[in-house]
Design a protein around this motif. Sequence first.
Motif, short mmCIF file in Angstrom:
data_model
loop_
_atom_site.label_atom_id
_atom_site.label_comp_id
_atom_site.label_asym_id
_atom_site.label_seq_id
_atom_site.Cartn_x
_atom_site.Cartn_y
_atom_site.Cartn_z
N ARG A 43 0.84 -1.51 0.09
CA ARG A 43 -0.02 -0.03 0.00
C ARG A 43 0.80 1.29 0.22
O ARG A 43 0.68 2.19 -1.09
CB ARG A 43 -1.02 0.01 1.21
N PRO A 44 1.74 1.41 0.87
CA PRO A 44 2.50 2.68 0.79
C PRO A 44 3.58 2.79 -0.41
O PRO A 44 3.43 3.76 -0.90
CB PRO A 44 3.34 2.37 1.96
N ALA A 45 3.80 1.66 -0.85
CA ALA A 45 4.45 1.69 -2.24
C ALA A 45 3.85 2.08 -3.28
O ALA A 45 4.17 2.82 -4.06
CB ALA A 45 5.24 0.33 -2.47
N LYS A 46 2.39 1.62 -3.33
CA LYS A 46 1.41 2.04 -4.42
C LYS A 46 1.26 3.46 -4.44
O LYS A 46 1.28 4.12 -5.41
CB LYS A 46 0.20 1.28 -4.42
N LEU A 47 1.01 4.00 -3.11
CA LEU A 47 0.59 5.53 -3.01
C LEU A 47 1.85 6.17 -3.48
O LEU A 47 1.54 7.35 -4.19
CB LEU A 47 0.40 5.75 -1.51
N PHE A 48 3.09 5.92 -3.08
CA PHE A 48 4.13 6.75 -3.26
C PHE A 48 4.56 6.54 -4.87
O PHE A 48 4.61 7.52 -5.56
CB PHE A 48 5.39 6.14 -2.66
N VAL A 49 4.49 5.53 -5.44
CA VAL A 49 4.65 5.27 -6.87
C VAL A 49 3.64 6.31 -7.78
O VAL A 49 3.92 6.76 -8.85
CB VAL A 49 4.69 3.94 -7.50
N GLU A 50 2.49 6.21 -7.35
CA GLU A 50 1.29 6.90 -8.05
C GLU A 50 1.60 8.41 -8.01
O GLU A 50 1.45 9.17 -8.87
CB GLU A 50 -0.07 6.48 -7.29
N ALA A 51 2.08 8.83 -6.78
CA ALA A 51 2.23 10.24 -6.83
C ALA A 51 3.52 10.51 -7.49
O ALA A 51 3.47 11.47 -8.18
CB ALA A 51 2.66 10.51 -5.23
N ALA A 52 4.67 9.87 -7.51
CA ALA A 52 5.77 9.95 -8.51
C ALA A 52 5.35 9.97 -9.88
O ALA A 52 5.88 10.81 -10.76
CB ALA A 52 6.96 8.68 -8.35
N GLN A 53 4.44 9.10 -10.33
CA GLN A 53 3.80 9.13 -11.77
C GLN A 53 3.22 10.52 -12.07
O GLN A 53 3.39 11.27 -12.95
CB GLN A 53 2.98 7.99 -11.70
N ASN A 54 2.31 10.79 -10.96
CA ASN A 54 1.44 12.11 -11.15
C ASN A 54 2.41 13.43 -11.11
O ASN A 54 2.05 14.33 -11.83
CB ASN A 54 0.43 12.10 -10.09
N ALA A 55 3.72 13.35 -10.78
CA ALA A 55 4.56 14.36 -10.88
C ALA A 55 4.98 14.72 -12.17
O ALA A 55 5.03 15.97 -12.50
CB ALA A 55 5.58 14.23 -9.90
N GLY A 56 4.98 13.77 -12.91
CA GLY A 56 5.23 13.89 -14.57
C GLY A 56 6.56 14.39 -14.69
O GLY A 56 6.64 14.98 -16.09
N VAL A 57 7.46 14.13 -13.70
CA VAL A 57 8.81 14.58 -14.06
C VAL A 57 9.88 13.36 -13.39
O VAL A 57 9.37 12.50 -12.94
CB VAL A 57 9.20 15.95 -13.33
N PRO A 58 10.91 13.23 -13.89
CA PRO A 58 12.01 12.24 -13.52
C PRO A 58 11.99 12.19 -12.22
O PRO A 58 12.54 13.26 -11.45
CB PRO A 58 13.13 12.36 -14.37
N VAL A 59 11.89 11.19 -11.40
CA VAL A 59 12.05 11.02 -9.73
C VAL A 59 12.82 9.60 -9.68
O VAL A 59 12.32 8.45 -9.97
CB VAL A 59 10.87 11.08 -9.17
N THR A 60 14.02 9.69 -9.02
CA THR A 60 14.67 8.39 -8.53
C THR A 60 14.73 8.39 -7.07
O THR A 60 14.73 9.29 -6.28
CB THR A 60 16.25 8.61 -9.29
N ILE A 61 14.37 7.12 -6.53
CA ILE A 61 14.61 6.85 -5.27
C ILE A 61 15.63 5.82 -5.02
O ILE A 61 16.19 4.88 -5.69
CB ILE A 61 13.41 6.33 -4.66
N THR A 62 16.63 6.38 -4.00
CA THR A 62 18.00 5.51 -3.75
C THR A 62 17.92 5.07 -2.27
O THR A 62 17.57 5.68 -1.32
CB THR A 62 19.00 6.36 -4.02
#
Length: 90
Positions: free
Chosen positions: A18-37
């Motif tokens: 669930r938290p991963a899904k919420l985070f990924v959806e927000a990253a997708q909605n940002a519409g810009v390249p986002v990297t998590i390390t």
Amino acid sequence: MSATRTVTVGSSNGLHARPAKLFVEAAQNAGVPVTITKGEKSVNAASILGVMSLGVEHGDEVVLTVEAENAEQTLDTLAELLTTNHDEAN
């Protein structure tokens, strides 16, 4: 423009379904390249499989990198998602 931020994960079970899904959806909605390390491994934050493959646990520190003009605003949104405990019963 690029911006980075170190964030401590707040969900008691880490970045699982669930938290991963919420985070990924927000990253997708940002519409810009986002990297998590985490450690030495970096993945596209808009990829659920990539994010899950990091094995992020509660209390782990991750680094978010955003490549965009509005990078700070995007980092604010994503950091808030990561620091919130999505595993608490409402």
